[in-house]
Motif scaffolding. Structure first.
Motif, PDB file in Angstrom:
ATOM      1  N   GLU A   1       0.848  -1.334  -0.163  1.00 50.86           N
ATOM      2  CA  GLU A   1      -0.091  -0.148   0.143  1.00 50.86           C
ATOM      3  C   GLU A   1       0.807   1.340  -0.031  1.00 50.86           C
ATOM      4  O   GLU A   1       0.330   2.394   0.157  1.00 50.86           O
ATOM      5  N   LEU A   2       2.182   1.375   0.082  1.00 48.96           N
ATOM      6  CA  LEU A   2       3.009   2.436   0.069  1.00 48.96           C
ATOM      7  C   LEU A   2       3.444   2.885  -1.413  1.00 48.96           C
ATOM      8  O   LEU A   2       4.232   2.358  -2.115  1.00 48.96           O
ATOM      9  N   PHE A   3       2.671   4.026  -1.556  1.00 53.71           N
ATOM     10  CA  PHE A   3       2.966   4.578  -2.835  1.00 53.71           C
ATOM     11  C   PHE A   3       4.078   5.650  -2.790  1.00 53.71           C
ATOM     12  O   PHE A   3       4.355   6.157  -1.853  1.00 53.71           O
ATOM     13  N   PRO A   4       4.746   6.043  -3.776  1.00 54.75           N
ATOM     14  CA  PRO A   4       5.650   6.990  -3.714  1.00 54.75           C
ATOM     15  C   PRO A   4       5.187   8.241  -3.094  1.00 54.75           C
ATOM     16  O   PRO A   4       4.210   8.548  -3.876  1.00 54.75           O
ATOM     17  N   SER A   5       5.937   9.120  -2.430  1.00 54.32           N
ATOM     18  CA  SER A   5       5.271  10.530  -1.821  1.00 54.32           C
ATOM     19  C   SER A   5       5.430  11.424  -2.923  1.00 54.32           C
ATOM     20  O   SER A   5       6.443  11.562  -3.490  1.00 54.32           O
ATOM     21  N   ILE A   6       4.654  12.574  -3.041  1.00 55.86           N
ATOM     22  CA  ILE A   6       4.672  13.607  -3.781  1.00 55.86           C
ATOM     23  C   ILE A   6       4.397  14.705  -2.996  1.00 55.86           C
ATOM     24  O   ILE A   6       3.280  14.802  -2.363  1.00 55.86           O
ATOM     25  N   ASP A   7       5.454  15.617  -2.736  1.00 52.79           N
ATOM     26  CA  ASP A   7       5.312  16.654  -1.730  1.00 52.79           C
ATOM     27  C   ASP A   7       4.512  17.683  -2.372  1.00 52.79           C
ATOM     28  O   ASP A   7       4.022  18.845  -1.385  1.00 52.79           O
ATOM     29  N   SER A   8       4.509  17.944  -3.727  1.00 60.10           N
ATOM     30  CA  SER A   8       3.691  18.848  -4.409  1.00 60.10           C
ATOM     31  C   SER A   8       2.273  18.956  -4.310  1.00 60.10           C
ATOM     32  O   SER A   8       1.684  17.744  -3.958  1.00 60.10           O
ATOM     33  N   ASP A   9       1.742  20.021  -4.239  1.00 62.03           N
ATOM     34  CA  ASP A   9       0.071  19.913  -4.713  1.00 62.03           C
ATOM     35  C   ASP A   9      -0.189  19.386  -6.174  1.00 62.03           C
ATOM     36  O   ASP A   9       1.057  19.418  -6.952  1.00 62.03           O
ATOM     37  N   LEU A  10      -1.201  18.914  -6.319  1.00 62.17           N
ATOM     38  CA  LEU A  10      -1.649  18.485  -7.581  1.00 62.17           C
ATOM     39  C   LEU A  10      -2.632  19.065  -8.299  1.00 62.17           C
ATOM     40  O   LEU A  10      -3.846  19.416  -7.704  1.00 62.17           O
ATOM     41  N   ASN A  11      -2.538  19.516  -9.615  1.00 63.16           N
ATOM     42  CA  ASN A  11      -3.677  20.107 -10.248  1.00 63.16           C
ATOM     43  C   ASN A  11      -4.480  19.123 -10.852  1.00 63.16           C
ATOM     44  O   ASN A  11      -5.752  19.376 -11.210  1.00 63.16           O
ATOM     45  N   GLY A  12      -4.056  17.854 -10.956  1.00 63.36           N
ATOM     46  CA  GLY A  12      -4.742  16.822 -11.920  1.00 63.36           C
ATOM     47  C   GLY A  12      -3.912  15.517 -12.109  1.00 63.36           C
ATOM     48  O   GLY A  12      -2.826  15.399 -11.721  1.00 63.36           O
ATOM     49  N   ILE A  13      -4.835  14.451 -11.865  1.00 64.78           N
ATOM     50  CA  ILE A  13      -4.363  13.108 -11.905  1.00 64.78           C
ATOM     51  C   ILE A  13      -5.368  12.411 -13.172  1.00 64.78           C
ATOM     52  O   ILE A  13      -6.446  12.542 -13.444  1.00 64.78           O
ATOM     53  N   ALA A  14      -4.307  11.788 -13.981  1.00 70.15           N
ATOM     54  CA  ALA A  14      -5.059  10.810 -14.874  1.00 70.15           C
ATOM     55  C   ALA A  14      -4.581   9.531 -14.689  1.00 70.15           C
ATOM     56  O   ALA A  14      -3.292   8.994 -14.621  1.00 70.15           O
ATOM     57  N   TYR A  15      -5.467   8.438 -14.577  1.00 70.69           N
ATOM     58  CA  TYR A  15      -5.458   7.211 -14.258  1.00 70.69           C
ATOM     59  C   TYR A  15      -5.535   6.407 -15.881  1.00 70.69           C
ATOM     60  O   TYR A  15      -6.737   6.347 -16.345  1.00 70.69           O
ATOM     61  N   CYS A  16      -4.355   5.987 -16.416  1.00 75.18           N
ATOM     62  CA  CYS A  16      -4.217   5.412 -17.659  1.00 75.18           C
ATOM     63  C   CYS A  16      -4.163   3.868 -17.997  1.00 75.18           C
ATOM     64  O   CYS A  16      -4.565   3.509 -19.290  1.00 75.18           O
ATOM     65  N   PRO A  17      -3.878   3.285 -17.018  1.00 75.78           N
ATOM     66  CA  PRO A  17      -3.926   1.806 -17.220  1.00 75.78           C
ATOM     67  C   PRO A  17      -5.060   1.200 -17.867  1.00 75.78           C
ATOM     68  O   PRO A  17      -6.129   1.545 -17.512  1.00 75.78           O
ATOM     69  N   GLY A  18      -4.931   0.184 -18.570  1.00 69.06           N
ATOM     70  CA  GLY A  18      -5.845  -0.402 -19.233  1.00 69.06           C
ATOM     71  C   GLY A  18      -5.506  -1.973 -19.771  1.00 69.06           C
ATOM     72  O   GLY A  18      -4.278  -2.441 -19.431  1.00 69.06           O
ATOM     73  N   SER A  19      -6.359  -2.720 -20.212  1.00 69.10           N
ATOM     74  CA  SER A  19      -6.058  -4.010 -20.988  1.00 69.10           C
ATOM     75  C   SER A  19      -6.794  -4.362 -22.012  1.00 69.10           C
ATOM     76  O   SER A  19      -8.224  -3.863 -22.219  1.00 69.10           O
ATOM     77  N   ILE A  20      -6.485  -5.254 -22.924  1.00 70.37           N
ATOM     78  CA  ILE A  20      -7.323  -5.648 -23.897  1.00 70.37           C
ATOM     79  C   ILE A  20      -7.243  -7.430 -23.764  1.00 70.37           C
ATOM     80  O   ILE A  20      -6.215  -8.161 -24.464  1.00 70.37           O
ATOM     81  N   ASN A  21      -8.391  -7.772 -23.147  1.00 69.97           N
ATOM     82  CA  ASN A  21      -8.265  -9.281 -22.922  1.00 69.97           C
ATOM     83  C   ASN A  21      -9.690  -9.923 -23.507  1.00 69.97           C
ATOM     84  O   ASN A  21     -10.549 -10.083 -23.086  1.00 69.97           O
ATOM     85  N   LEU A  22      -9.477 -10.036 -24.962  1.00 68.11           N
ATOM     86  CA  LEU A  22     -10.552 -10.312 -25.692  1.00 68.11           C
ATOM     87  C   LEU A  22     -10.924 -11.940 -25.723  1.00 68.11           C
ATOM     88  O   LEU A  22      -9.935 -12.573 -26.489  1.00 68.11           O
ATOM     89  N   LYS A  23     -11.715 -12.446 -25.147  1.00 68.70           N
ATOM     90  CA  LYS A  23     -11.970 -13.860 -25.318  1.00 68.70           C
ATOM     91  C   LYS A  23     -13.499 -14.152 -25.246  1.00 68.70           C
ATOM     92  O   LYS A  23     -14.440 -13.357 -24.945  1.00 68.70           O
ATOM     93  N   PRO A  24     -13.759 -15.546 -25.747  1.00 70.11           N
ATOM     94  CA  PRO A  24     -15.360 -15.668 -25.766  1.00 70.11           C
ATOM     95  C   PRO A  24     -15.633 -15.756 -24.244  1.00 70.11           C
ATOM     96  O   PRO A  24     -14.642 -16.416 -23.525  1.00 70.11           O
ATOM     97  N   PHE A  25     -16.937 -15.711 -24.025  1.00 69.45           N
ATOM     98  CA  PHE A  25     -17.457 -15.828 -22.281  1.00 69.45           C
ATOM     99  C   PHE A  25     -16.952 -16.971 -21.898  1.00 69.45           C
ATOM    100  O   PHE A  25     -16.492 -17.279 -20.565  1.00 69.45           O
ATOM    101  N   LYS A  26     -17.261 -18.227 -22.591  1.00 67.29           N
ATOM    102  CA  LYS A  26     -16.834 -19.492 -21.935  1.00 67.29           C
ATOM    103  C   LYS A  26     -15.487 -19.697 -21.674  1.00 67.29           C
ATOM    104  O   LYS A  26     -15.138 -20.638 -20.930  1.00 67.29           O
ATOM    105  N   SER A  27     -14.746 -18.963 -22.435  1.00 62.72           N
ATOM    106  CA  SER A  27     -12.931 -19.114 -22.066  1.00 62.72           C
ATOM    107  C   SER A  27     -12.435 -18.386 -20.884  1.00 62.72           C
ATOM    108  O   SER A  27     -11.372 -18.544 -20.592  1.00 62.72           O
ATOM    109  N   LEU A  28     -13.223 -17.387 -20.455  1.00 58.70           N
ATOM    110  CA  LEU A  28     -12.973 -16.491 -19.203  1.00 58.70           C
ATOM    111  C   LEU A  28     -13.061 -17.215 -18.099  1.00 58.70           C
ATOM    112  O   LEU A  28     -14.033 -17.897 -17.848  1.00 58.70           O
ATOM    113  N   LYS A  29     -12.016 -17.106 -17.133  1.00 56.05           N
ATOM    114  CA  LYS A  29     -12.002 -17.823 -15.943  1.00 56.05           C
ATOM    115  C   LYS A  29     -12.246 -16.559 -14.900  1.00 56.05           C
ATOM    116  O   LYS A  29     -12.172 -15.324 -15.199  1.00 56.05           O
TER     117      LYS A  29
END
Length: 233
Positions: free
Chosen positions: A56-84
């Protein structure tokens, strides 16, 4: 000069957001596992972190922040029956819980500013049903719900919006766009006859992070070549 945190800002759309904001003279903190294509820049500070880690330890940022963008994503395209079950859990942890963890940690930095902004990323497949997208659509659907809920809770000081792209030319999409034939076929599925440009989407994200979008919150922006709303006869 303003301060921004871009999570996943060393590749794909996140990288283009980082480069765009830094080119305008802003200080950009990039939170990512690896530097990837990130080049040295005096306006960019790289912070090594894996949002999927149980630590749970994230790198500290001492500065104030004007904005945050959360960009991680994934492309896991499978038929429904193949998904666990694990596939659904992995998608949810990366796309939704990862965003929650980041925002929980850096919310105090945003609150130091009178006005600030958050941009999350969904997918066109949430509101437009597409085969083989069930796991990512479910996870990103949670992101859209989170976007609207936090926009209401954080108003009027922190704005929260999301961008829902269609297929975009990034390293993550490499397998789907690995040949000219695949690129042309994907482009033809869109009314504008093209696939997404990460630079264009990055500019939209930068706009939502900026004061120029000061009267916009709780919105899901479909930057998708028209595929979600148009059907050409």
């Amino acid at each position: 000069m303003k301060n921004y945190l871009i999570v996943g800002g060393s590749s794909g759309i996140g990288l283009e957001i980082t480069k765009h904001l830094a080119s305008e003279g802003n200080k950009v903190f990039v939170l990512s596992r690896k530097k990837n294509q990130l080049e040295p820049d005096e306006n960019i500070k790289f912070l090594s972190c894996d949002v999927l880690s149980d630590v749970e330890l994230f790198p500290s940022i001492d500065s104030d922040l004007n904005g945050i963008a959360y960009c991680p994503g994934s492309i896991n395209l499978k038929p429904f029956k193949s998904l666990k079950e694990q596939d659904y859990l992995d998608e949810f942890r990366l796309n939704a819980l990862g965003a929650v963890k980041v925002l929980n940690n850096y919310l105090p930095n945003l609150k130091k500013m009178k006005k600030s902004s958050i941009v999350l990323f969904s997918t066109v497949a949430v509101q437009t049903g597409m085969p083989y997208h069930s796991s990512v659509a479910m996870a990103k659907g949670a992101v859209e719900g989170l976007t609207r809920s936090l926009a209401a809770e954080f108003a009027p000081n922190i704005r929260v919006n999301a961008i829902a792209p269609s297929l975009t030319d990034t390293p993550m999409s490499g397998r789907l766009l690995s040949s000219q034939e695949k690129k042309e076929a994907s482009a033809k599925r869109h009314p504008l006859n093209s696939i997404g440009d990460p630079v264009e989407i990055a500019k939209a994200a930068a706009y939502l992070l900026s004061d120029d979008s000061g009267w916009i919150t709780g919105q899901i922006f479909h930057i998708d070549g028209g595929i979600s709303s148009l059907k050409l006869l």
